[in-house]
Design a protein around this motif. Structure first.
Motif, PDB file in Angstrom:
ATOM      1  N   GLN A  69     -15.982  40.078 -35.727  1.00 28.22           N
ATOM      2  CA  GLN A  69     -17.107  40.965 -36.025  1.00 28.22           C
ATOM      3  C   GLN A  69     -16.905  42.355 -35.423  1.00 28.22           C
ATOM      4  OE1 GLN A  69     -16.961  38.616 -33.752  1.00 28.22           O
ATOM      5  NE2 GLN A  69     -18.797  38.399 -32.500  1.00 28.22           N
ATOM      6  N   LEU A  70     -15.986  42.436 -34.450  1.00 32.19           N
ATOM      7  CA  LEU A  70     -15.635  43.726 -33.840  1.00 32.19           C
ATOM      8  C   LEU A  70     -14.124  43.862 -33.833  1.00 32.19           C
ATOM      9  CD1 LEU A  70     -18.024  43.680 -30.715  1.00 32.19           C
ATOM     10  CD2 LEU A  70     -18.290  45.080 -32.777  1.00 32.19           C
ATOM     11  N   SER A  71     -13.643  45.100 -33.728  1.00 29.23           N
ATOM     12  CA  SER A  71     -12.198  45.319 -33.739  1.00 29.23           C
ATOM     13  C   SER A  71     -11.560  44.987 -32.390  1.00 29.23           C
ATOM     14  CB  SER A  71     -11.894  46.778 -34.090  1.00 29.23           C
ATOM     15  OG  SER A  71     -12.437  47.644 -33.095  1.00 29.23           O
ATOM     16  N   HIS A  72     -12.358  44.942 -31.331  1.00 29.54           N
ATOM     17  CA  HIS A  72     -11.794  44.624 -30.018  1.00 29.54           C
ATOM     18  C   HIS A  72     -12.850  43.907 -29.184  1.00 29.54           C
ATOM     19  CE1 HIS A  72     -13.903  48.455 -29.356  1.00 29.54           C
ATOM     20  NE2 HIS A  72     -14.094  48.018 -28.122  1.00 29.54           N
ATOM     21  N   GLY A  73     -12.374  43.196 -28.156  1.00 28.71           N
ATOM     22  CA  GLY A  73     -13.291  42.476 -27.284  1.00 28.71           C
ATOM     23  C   GLY A  73     -12.860  42.561 -25.839  1.00 28.71           C
ATOM     24  N   LYS A  74     -13.711  42.012 -24.985  1.00 29.63           N
ATOM     25  CA  LYS A  74     -13.398  41.987 -23.546  1.00 29.63           C
ATOM     26  C   LYS A  74     -12.632  40.707 -23.252  1.00 29.63           C
ATOM     27  CE  LYS A  74     -16.227  40.735 -20.212  1.00 29.63           C
ATOM     28  NZ  LYS A  74     -17.351  40.679 -19.258  1.00 29.63           N
ATOM     29  N   THR A  75     -11.437  40.856 -22.735  1.00 27.31           N
ATOM     30  CA  THR A  75     -10.602  39.700 -22.408  1.00 27.31           C
ATOM     31  C   THR A  75     -10.558  39.514 -20.902  1.00 27.31           C
ATOM     32  OG1 THR A  75      -9.251  40.030 -24.371  1.00 27.31           O
ATOM     33  CG2 THR A  75      -8.300  38.701 -22.618  1.00 27.31           C
ATOM     34  N   SER A  76     -10.751  38.275 -20.479  1.00 29.79           N
ATOM     35  CA  SER A  76     -10.660  37.923 -19.067  1.00 29.79           C
ATOM     36  C   SER A  76      -9.518  36.932 -18.896  1.00 29.79           C
ATOM     37  CB  SER A  76     -11.966  37.292 -18.574  1.00 29.79           C
ATOM     38  OG  SER A  76     -13.029  38.233 -18.665  1.00 29.79           O
ATOM     39  N   LEU A  77      -8.539  37.317 -18.117  1.00 28.89           N
ATOM     40  CA  LEU A  77      -7.377  36.462 -17.864  1.00 28.89           C
ATOM     41  C   LEU A  77      -7.444  35.976 -16.423  1.00 28.89           C
ATOM     42  CD1 LEU A  77      -4.585  35.360 -18.801  1.00 28.89           C
ATOM     43  CD2 LEU A  77      -3.591  37.481 -17.892  1.00 28.89           C
ATOM     44  N   GLU A  78      -7.609  34.649 -16.278  1.00 25.09           N
ATOM     45  CA  GLU A  78      -7.654  34.063 -14.933  1.00 25.09           C
ATOM     46  C   GLU A  78      -6.221  33.903 -14.429  1.00 25.09           C
ATOM     47  OE1 GLU A  78     -10.713  33.333 -13.608  1.00 25.09           O
ATOM     48  OE2 GLU A  78     -11.725  33.944 -15.453  1.00 25.09           O
ATOM     49  N   ILE A  79      -5.975  34.474 -13.274  1.00 25.24           N
ATOM     50  CA  ILE A  79      -4.634  34.456 -12.696  1.00 25.24           C
ATOM     51  C   ILE A  79      -4.706  33.811 -11.314  1.00 25.24           C
ATOM     52  CG2 ILE A  79      -2.760  35.906 -11.788  1.00 25.24           C
ATOM     53  CD1 ILE A  79      -3.524  37.976 -13.955  1.00 25.24           C
ATOM     54  N   ALA A  80      -3.775  32.913 -11.048  1.00 24.96           N
ATOM     55  CA  ALA A  80      -3.706  32.290  -9.719  1.00 24.96           C
ATOM     56  C   ALA A  80      -2.391  32.685  -9.059  1.00 24.96           C
ATOM     57  CB  ALA A  80      -3.802  30.778  -9.827  1.00 24.96           C
ATOM     58  N   VAL A  81      -2.486  33.061  -7.807  1.00 25.29           N
ATOM     59  CA  VAL A  81      -1.288  33.332  -7.011  1.00 25.29           C
ATOM     60  C   VAL A  81      -1.224  32.272  -5.923  1.00 25.29           C
ATOM     61  CG1 VAL A  81      -0.094  34.939  -5.482  1.00 25.29           C
ATOM     62  CG2 VAL A  81      -1.400  35.799  -7.440  1.00 25.29           C
ATOM     63  N   GLU A  82      -0.185  31.448  -5.979  1.00 28.54           N
ATOM     64  CA  GLU A  82      -0.012  30.411  -4.959  1.00 28.54           C
ATOM     65  C   GLU A  82       1.091  30.866  -4.022  1.00 28.54           C
ATOM     66  OE1 GLU A  82      -1.493  26.764  -7.844  1.00 28.54           O
ATOM     67  OE2 GLU A  82       0.522  26.689  -7.006  1.00 28.54           O
ATOM     68  N   ILE A  83       0.741  30.988  -2.751  1.00 28.24           N
ATOM     69  CA  ILE A  83       1.696  31.460  -1.754  1.00 28.24           C
ATOM     70  C   ILE A  83       1.975  30.333  -0.769  1.00 28.24           C
ATOM     71  CG2 ILE A  83      -0.201  32.593  -0.501  1.00 28.24           C
ATOM     72  CD1 ILE A  83       1.884  34.496   0.695  1.00 28.24           C
ATOM     73  N   TYR A  84       3.253  30.163  -0.452  1.00 27.81           N
ATOM     74  CA  TYR A  84       3.699  29.125   0.483  1.00 27.81           C
ATOM     75  C   TYR A  84       4.477  29.791   1.606  1.00 27.81           C
ATOM     76  CZ  TYR A  84       2.700  26.002  -3.425  1.00 27.81           C
ATOM     77  OH  TYR A  84       2.085  25.339  -4.452  1.00 27.81           O
ATOM     78  N   VAL A  85       4.126  29.450   2.837  1.00 23.38           N
ATOM     79  CA  VAL A  85       4.842  29.996   4.004  1.00 23.38           C
ATOM     80  C   VAL A  85       5.095  28.874   4.996  1.00 23.38           C
ATOM     81  CG1 VAL A  85       3.765  32.262   3.683  1.00 23.38           C
ATOM     82  CG2 VAL A  85       2.759  30.634   5.287  1.00 23.38           C
ATOM     83  N   ALA A  86       6.026  29.090   5.895  1.00 20.36           N
ATOM     84  CA  ALA A  86       6.327  28.091   6.920  1.00 20.36           C
ATOM     85  C   ALA A  86       5.163  27.979   7.890  1.00 20.36           C
ATOM     86  CB  ALA A  86       7.601  28.478   7.667  1.00 20.36           C
ATOM     87  N   ALA A  87       4.939  26.780   8.381  1.00 25.11           N
ATOM     88  CA  ALA A  87       3.853  26.565   9.337  1.00 25.11           C
ATOM     89  C   ALA A  87       4.119  25.301  10.133  1.00 25.11           C
ATOM     90  CB  ALA A  87       2.511  26.452   8.615  1.00 25.11           C
ATOM     91  N   THR A  88       3.530  25.244  11.293  1.00 21.25           N
ATOM     92  CA  THR A  88       3.531  24.018  12.081  1.00 21.25           C
ATOM     93  C   THR A  88       2.087  23.537  12.163  1.00 21.25           C
ATOM     94  OG1 THR A  88       3.141  25.158  14.176  1.00 21.25           O
ATOM     95  CG2 THR A  88       5.446  24.907  13.466  1.00 21.25           C
ATOM     96  N   GLU A  89       1.893  22.356  12.712  1.00 19.93           N
ATOM     97  CA  GLU A  89       0.523  21.887  12.867  1.00 19.93           C
ATOM     98  C   GLU A  89      -0.247  22.806  13.815  1.00 19.93           C
ATOM     99  OE1 GLU A  89       0.540  17.768  13.887  1.00 19.93           O
ATOM    100  OE2 GLU A  89       1.000  17.171  11.828  1.00 19.93           O
ATOM    101  N   ALA A  90       0.472  23.407  14.751  1.00 21.50           N
ATOM    102  CA  ALA A  90      -0.195  24.242  15.750  1.00 21.50           C
ATOM    103  C   ALA A  90      -0.652  25.586  15.178  1.00 21.50           C
ATOM    104  CB  ALA A  90       0.738  24.472  16.936  1.00 21.50           C
TER     105      ALA A  90
END
Lengths: 164, 110
Positions: A69-90
């Motif tokens: 019904q319209l030539s353009h629309g609002k697009t929402s792109l869900e993006i996830a960034v998963e980050i992994y780093v070294a760690a100890t329990e402490a």
């Protein structure tokens, strides 16, 4: 051939994330450890980050379903960034919060909230929140997922064009 | 017979049966606290730590299952060593324990 705006947004996120180079104020060097959509990474890769496009919706400005019904629309792109780093329990929580802080600092900028690339401005990037990645006893790494939403206009039927 | 004795005998028989068909191995166990190296039967499960949402991080750790009837009542301390064939595993943490078996998280040594 132009790239889809969704891909431009993902690439722009990766470009921003590469600012996390381990130098102050960043805690971790992600510059050469940013991957797109990888299903698995090895522990030897940490610190690293993986960007995922989770889902996409397109509506009219007032939230109606787009059906031409319209030539353009609002697009929402869900993006996830998963980050992994070294760690100890402490130092687990310390590393989680530092990793999360690095991603937030790299991605979200009050002075330039809109993603952009060589093709121009794409649209704003919203911060939706973060989730801790499940941990096991004795785990030598930690992970956190940052959820974001790229918002831009897109032509109906042409995902490479912002507006016709 | 006590419940503990029954469990240890049962788990010992199960482990021996697993070893007989290649699902468990004979190795050695050297407690970090000292006491010398003893022969043990052990099950090694690889790629046990895989967590994540969209991406799974695969850790370079294994799960070892050991019998209390062989290693004794003392829990394996961090730094204890298990050798299976040419592979050496350094114990890093507990995963589970009961009267009969201990499961630990260990890392293969280079």
């Amino acid at each position: 051939m132009s790239d889809p705006i969704a891909l431009r947004a993902i690439t722009a996120v990766a470009t921003r994330l590469a600012a996390a180079n381990g130098s102050s104020p960043y805690h971790f060097n992600l510059t050469n450890k940013i991957f797109l959509g990888l299903p698995t990474v090895q522990e030897s890769e940490v610190p690293c980050a993986v960007i995922h496009a989770i889902s996409e919706t397109m509506t009219t400005a007032d939230g109606a379903v787009m059906a031409g019904q319209l030539s353009h629309g609002k697009t929402s792109l869900e993006i996830a960034v998963e980050i992994y780093v070294a760690a100890t329990e402490a130092n687990f929580m310390t590393q989680v919060e530092r990793a999360k802080a690095d991603v937030k600092r790299a991605l979200f900028d009050y002075a330039r909230p809109a993603l952009s690339d060589a093709g121009g401005q794409i649209g704003p990037l919203a911060y939706l929140g973060a989730e801790l990645i499940e941990r096991d006893p004795g785990q030598s790494w930690c992970g956190v997922r940052i959820n974001a939403r790229a918002i831009y206009t897109e032509s109906f039927g042409d995902p490479t064009k912002a507006r016709t | 017979m006590t419940q503990t004795a029954f469990l240890r005998e049962l788990d010992g028989q199960i482990m021996a049966a697993f070893a007989g068909i290649g699902m468990a191995d004979t190795g050695s166990y050297t407690p970090a606290a000292g006491g010398g190296t003893i022969e043990v039967q052990v099950m090694v499960d690889r790629s046990m730590v895989e967590n994540g949402f969209e991406t799974l991080l695969q850790a370079n750790q294994v799960r070892l299952t050991l019998l209390r009837s062989e290693i004794g009542d003392a829990d394996p301390a961090k730094g204890s060593l298990v050798v299976v064939g040419t592979d050496s595993y350094l114990i890093e943490n507990f995963l589970a324990r009961d009267e009969s078996m201990v499961q630990v998280l260990a890392r293969k040594q280079a």
